[in-house]
Design a protein around this motif. Structure first.
Motif, PDB file in Angstrom:
ATOM      1  N   MET A   1      74.201  -7.705 108.240  1.00  0.00           N
ATOM      2  CA  MET A   1      73.708  -7.319 106.911  1.00  0.00           C
ATOM      3  C   MET A   1      72.261  -7.750 106.762  1.00  0.00           C
ATOM      4  O   MET A   1      71.908  -8.853 107.187  1.00  0.00           O
ATOM      5  N   PRO A   2      71.392  -6.917 106.153  1.00  0.00           N
ATOM      6  CA  PRO A   2      69.995  -7.319 105.947  1.00  0.00           C
ATOM      7  C   PRO A   2      69.906  -8.625 105.174  1.00  0.00           C
ATOM      8  O   PRO A   2      70.676  -8.878 104.253  1.00  0.00           O
ATOM      9  N   THR A   3      68.972  -9.467 105.557  1.00  0.00           N
ATOM     10  CA  THR A   3      68.863 -10.765 104.910  1.00  0.00           C
ATOM     11  C   THR A   3      67.560 -10.974 104.158  1.00  0.00           C
ATOM     12  O   THR A   3      67.512 -11.782 103.243  1.00  0.00           O
ATOM     13  N   LYS A   4      66.516 -10.257 104.522  1.00  0.00           N
ATOM     14  CA  LYS A   4      65.237 -10.498 103.862  1.00  0.00           C
ATOM     15  C   LYS A   4      64.316  -9.310 104.065  1.00  0.00           C
ATOM     16  O   LYS A   4      64.531  -8.456 104.921  1.00  0.00           O
ATOM     17  N   HIS A   5      63.260  -9.258 103.239  1.00  0.00           N
ATOM     18  CA  HIS A   5      62.208  -8.278 103.459  1.00  0.00           C
ATOM     19  C   HIS A   5      60.872  -8.956 103.214  1.00  0.00           C
ATOM     20  O   HIS A   5      60.776  -9.941 102.480  1.00  0.00           O
ATOM     21  N   ARG A   6      59.858  -8.425 103.861  1.00  0.00           N
ATOM     22  CA  ARG A   6      58.538  -9.054 103.870  1.00  0.00           C
ATOM     23  C   ARG A   6      57.472  -8.013 103.599  1.00  0.00           C
ATOM     24  O   ARG A   6      57.533  -6.892 104.100  1.00  0.00           O
ATOM     25  N   ARG A   7      56.495  -8.370 102.787  1.00  0.00           N
ATOM     26  CA  ARG A   7      55.363  -7.482 102.547  1.00  0.00           C
ATOM     27  C   ARG A   7      54.374  -7.594 103.704  1.00  0.00           C
ATOM     28  O   ARG A   7      54.045  -8.705 104.144  1.00  0.00           O
ATOM     29  N   LEU A   8      53.925  -6.429 104.184  1.00  0.00           N
ATOM     30  CA  LEU A   8      52.988  -6.395 105.299  1.00  0.00           C
ATOM     31  C   LEU A   8      51.571  -6.227 104.766  1.00  0.00           C
ATOM     32  O   LEU A   8      51.247  -5.210 104.169  1.00  0.00           O
ATOM     33  N   THR A   9      50.741  -7.221 104.964  1.00  0.00           N
ATOM     34  CA  THR A   9      49.357  -7.120 104.506  1.00  0.00           C
ATOM     35  C   THR A   9      48.477  -6.476 105.579  1.00  0.00           C
ATOM     36  O   THR A   9      47.510  -5.773 105.274  1.00  0.00           O
ATOM     37  N   SER A  10      48.821  -6.713 106.833  1.00  0.00           N
ATOM     38  CA  SER A  10      48.094  -6.114 107.950  1.00  0.00           C
ATOM     39  C   SER A  10      49.106  -5.927 109.071  1.00  0.00           C
ATOM     40  O   SER A  10      49.369  -6.860 109.842  1.00  0.00           O
ATOM     41  N   PRO A  11      49.697  -4.731 109.176  1.00  0.00           N
ATOM     42  CA  PRO A  11      50.789  -4.523 110.135  1.00  0.00           C
ATOM     43  C   PRO A  11      50.398  -4.869 111.571  1.00  0.00           C
ATOM     44  O   PRO A  11      49.362  -4.423 112.077  1.00  0.00           O
ATOM     45  N   THR A  12      51.226  -5.681 112.222  1.00  0.00           N
ATOM     46  CA  THR A  12      51.019  -6.025 113.622  1.00  0.00           C
ATOM     47  C   THR A  12      51.647  -4.946 114.515  1.00  0.00           C
ATOM     48  O   THR A  12      52.344  -4.049 114.033  1.00  0.00           O
ATOM     49  N   ASP A  13      51.428  -5.064 115.813  1.00  0.00           N
ATOM     50  CA  ASP A  13      52.050  -4.126 116.741  1.00  0.00           C
ATOM     51  C   ASP A  13      53.572  -4.185 116.634  1.00  0.00           C
ATOM     52  O   ASP A  13      54.249  -3.154 116.706  1.00  0.00           O
ATOM     53  N   ASP A  14      54.120  -5.396 116.471  1.00  0.00           N
ATOM     54  CA  ASP A  14      55.574  -5.536 116.324  1.00  0.00           C
ATOM     55  C   ASP A  14      56.055  -4.869 115.043  1.00  0.00           C
ATOM     56  O   ASP A  14      57.131  -4.238 115.019  1.00  0.00           O
ATOM     57  N   ASP A  15      55.276  -4.993 113.960  1.00  0.00           N
ATOM     58  CA  ASP A  15      55.642  -4.347 112.695  1.00  0.00           C
ATOM     59  C   ASP A  15      55.674  -2.832 112.864  1.00  0.00           C
ATOM     60  O   ASP A  15      56.593  -2.158 112.385  1.00  0.00           O
ATOM     61  N   VAL A  16      54.664  -2.299 113.542  1.00  0.00           N
ATOM     62  CA  VAL A  16      54.587  -0.849 113.736  1.00  0.00           C
ATOM     63  C   VAL A  16      55.761  -0.364 114.575  1.00  0.00           C
ATOM     64  O   VAL A  16      56.371   0.669 114.277  1.00  0.00           O
ATOM     65  N   ARG A  17      56.107  -1.114 115.618  1.00  0.00           N
ATOM     66  CA  ARG A  17      57.248  -0.721 116.453  1.00  0.00           C
ATOM     67  C   ARG A  17      58.553  -0.762 115.660  1.00  0.00           C
ATOM     68  O   ARG A  17      59.407   0.128 115.793  1.00  0.00           O
ATOM     69  N   ALA A  18      58.713  -1.779 114.820  1.00  0.00           N
ATOM     70  CA  ALA A  18      59.927  -1.867 114.003  1.00  0.00           C
ATOM     71  C   ALA A  18      59.986  -0.715 113.011  1.00  0.00           C
ATOM     72  O   ALA A  18      61.055  -0.113 112.788  1.00  0.00           O
ATOM     73  N   TRP A  19      58.853  -0.404 112.394  1.00  0.00           N
ATOM     74  CA  TRP A  19      58.791   0.701 111.436  1.00  0.00           C
ATOM     75  C   TRP A  19      59.129   2.021 112.138  1.00  0.00           C
ATOM     76  O   TRP A  19      59.881   2.846 111.620  1.00  0.00           O
ATOM     77  N   HIS A  20      58.573   2.196 113.325  1.00  0.00           N
ATOM     78  CA  HIS A  20      58.820   3.416 114.108  1.00  0.00           C
ATOM     79  C   HIS A  20      60.304   3.538 114.450  1.00  0.00           C
ATOM     80  O   HIS A  20      60.879   4.643 114.382  1.00  0.00           O
ATOM     81  N   ARG A  21      60.926   2.437 114.799  1.00  0.00           N
ATOM     82  CA  ARG A  21      62.358   2.456 115.142  1.00  0.00           C
ATOM     83  C   ARG A  21      63.196   2.912 113.949  1.00  0.00           C
ATOM     84  O   ARG A  21      64.082   3.766 114.079  1.00  0.00           O
ATOM     85  N   VAL A  22      62.914   2.350 112.783  1.00  0.00           N
ATOM     86  CA  VAL A  22      63.676   2.706 111.579  1.00  0.00           C
ATOM     87  C   VAL A  22      63.437   4.167 111.210  1.00  0.00           C
ATOM     88  O   VAL A  22      64.383   4.931 110.943  1.00  0.00           O
ATOM     89  N   ARG A  23      62.184   4.560 111.196  1.00  0.00           N
ATOM     90  CA  ARG A  23      61.834   5.929 110.805  1.00  0.00           C
ATOM     91  C   ARG A  23      62.446   6.950 111.759  1.00  0.00           C
ATOM     92  O   ARG A  23      63.002   7.968 111.317  1.00  0.00           O
ATOM     93  N   SER A  24      62.356   6.710 113.046  1.00  0.00           N
ATOM     94  CA  SER A  24      62.877   7.653 114.028  1.00  0.00           C
ATOM     95  C   SER A  24      64.389   7.777 113.931  1.00  0.00           C
ATOM     96  O   SER A  24      64.937   8.890 114.000  1.00  0.00           O
TER      97      SER A  24
END
Length: 333
Positions: free
Chosen positions: A1-24
């Protein structure tokens, strides 16, 4: 189950990969058979925004630390007096109905309210649980949209010949990116032709266009990795733009084909309507794609269901329904 969420002020490479995974994963589940975004496209979407807007981003994590949901909130800047915001929520199919979407939406609504926004809008697939999800949270349906697709290999022959049909009093002009200086001012004025397009109950901020804003928009498309193609009907009488159509295609499209172009707005100024300029312009654009861009296989566009005229024009060009969506809107205190 999701446990937390975080605001991205400057997306890192890991953030972009995670976003891409969810979106795809979400797109593959909700819109099977349609192209999935590349990692570069996702990075650009998270870091590039047009004039008058700025982005707030949140990424939610599961128990194992993997990204499971995202929220992208588009907020108006100080120069944008409309105070309208929009949000795009995406939850990985394996993590839906666990409350993360609700938490992210609550966060986005609060952020928009803190920025003194008057309304918040979002778009969902028609006939899906997303509609009831929004309805139970005080969002109301404001505009229904039909998305259409045209396979270039199936363009009717009569459409390919339309650009050769004379339109007395007008000539065709075309360019990529920003308009030539001689047309920049009148092209900006022609953008006003969109002001009376059907928007249902959806609140819209109409932009004041000038030549400089037109050039900045073209530069933004380039930063997004897109090629912006334009066709215009120019009045022979005074040399001004009477109507236009534009679309984008990926700048890095492979020569082997299969690329998807995105049809953007088409508008004709009121004084020049009734001459078939919209159909003429869009057929000229399609001819241009067929002759000059063999890498493009299809064109997609969306049109308000209330815009019967443009839906008919698209149908005549060979566009066929792809999906339907609904824009919902929340009035903020």
């Amino acid at each position: 189950m999701p446990t937390k969420h975080r605001r991205l002020t400057s997306p890192t490479d890991d953030d972009v990969r995670a976003w891409h995974r969810v979106r795809s994963a979400a797109l593959a589940h909700d819109r099977p058979g349609e192209p999935l975004p590349t990692l570069a496209e996702v990075r650009t979407a998270l870091t590039t925004v047009g004039p008058g807007s700025r982005l707030a981003l949140w990424l939610a994590y599961g128990a194992n630390g993997e990204g499971v949901a995202t929220a992208k909130l588009r907020l108006p800047t100080a120069e944008n007096s409309g105070r309208l915001a929009s949000v795009e929520l995406t939850v990985h199919p394996a993590h839906r109905r666990m409350g993360m979407g609700s938490r992210l939406l609550t966060t986005a609504v609060a952020a928009a309210a803190e920025e003194n926004c008057r309304r918040l809008s979002t778009e969902v697939l028609a006939g899906t649980p997303g509609e009831s999800f929004l309805s139970t949270r005080d969002f109301v349906p404001a505009l229904r949209l039909t998305w259409q697709r045209l396979l270039l290999a199936e363009i009717p022959e009569r459409i390919v010949k339309l650009p050769d049909v004379p339109h007395p009093g007008y000539r065709l002009a075309s360019w990529e990116g920003a308009p030539p200086d001689a047309l920049a001012d009148s092209f900006a004025a022609a953008r006003a032709g969109l002001a009376d397009q059907p928007t249902g109950g959806l609140a819209v901020t109409w932009t004041q266009w000038d030549a400089e804003r037109v050039r900045r928009t073209a530069e933004l498309a380039a930063r997004r990795g897109e090629r912006l193609l334009n066709h215009a009907a120019v009045s022979v009488a005074d040399g001004s733009v009477a109507g236009y159509t534009k679309l984008t295609l990926p700048a890095e499209a492979a020569a082997g084909g299969g690329a998807r172009a995105k049809q953007l707005d088409t508008a004709v100024l009121p004084a020049h309507r009734g001459h078939g300029l919209g159909l003429w312009l869009k057929s000229a654009m399609l001819r241009h794609l067929v002759d000059g861009h063999p890498e493009v296989a299809e064109v997609v566009t969306n049109t308000a269901d209330d815009n019967r005229h443009m839906l008919a024009v698209n149908a005549a060009l060979g566009f066929r329904p792809l999906r339907r969506t609904v824009a919902y809107q929340l009035r903020l205190a």
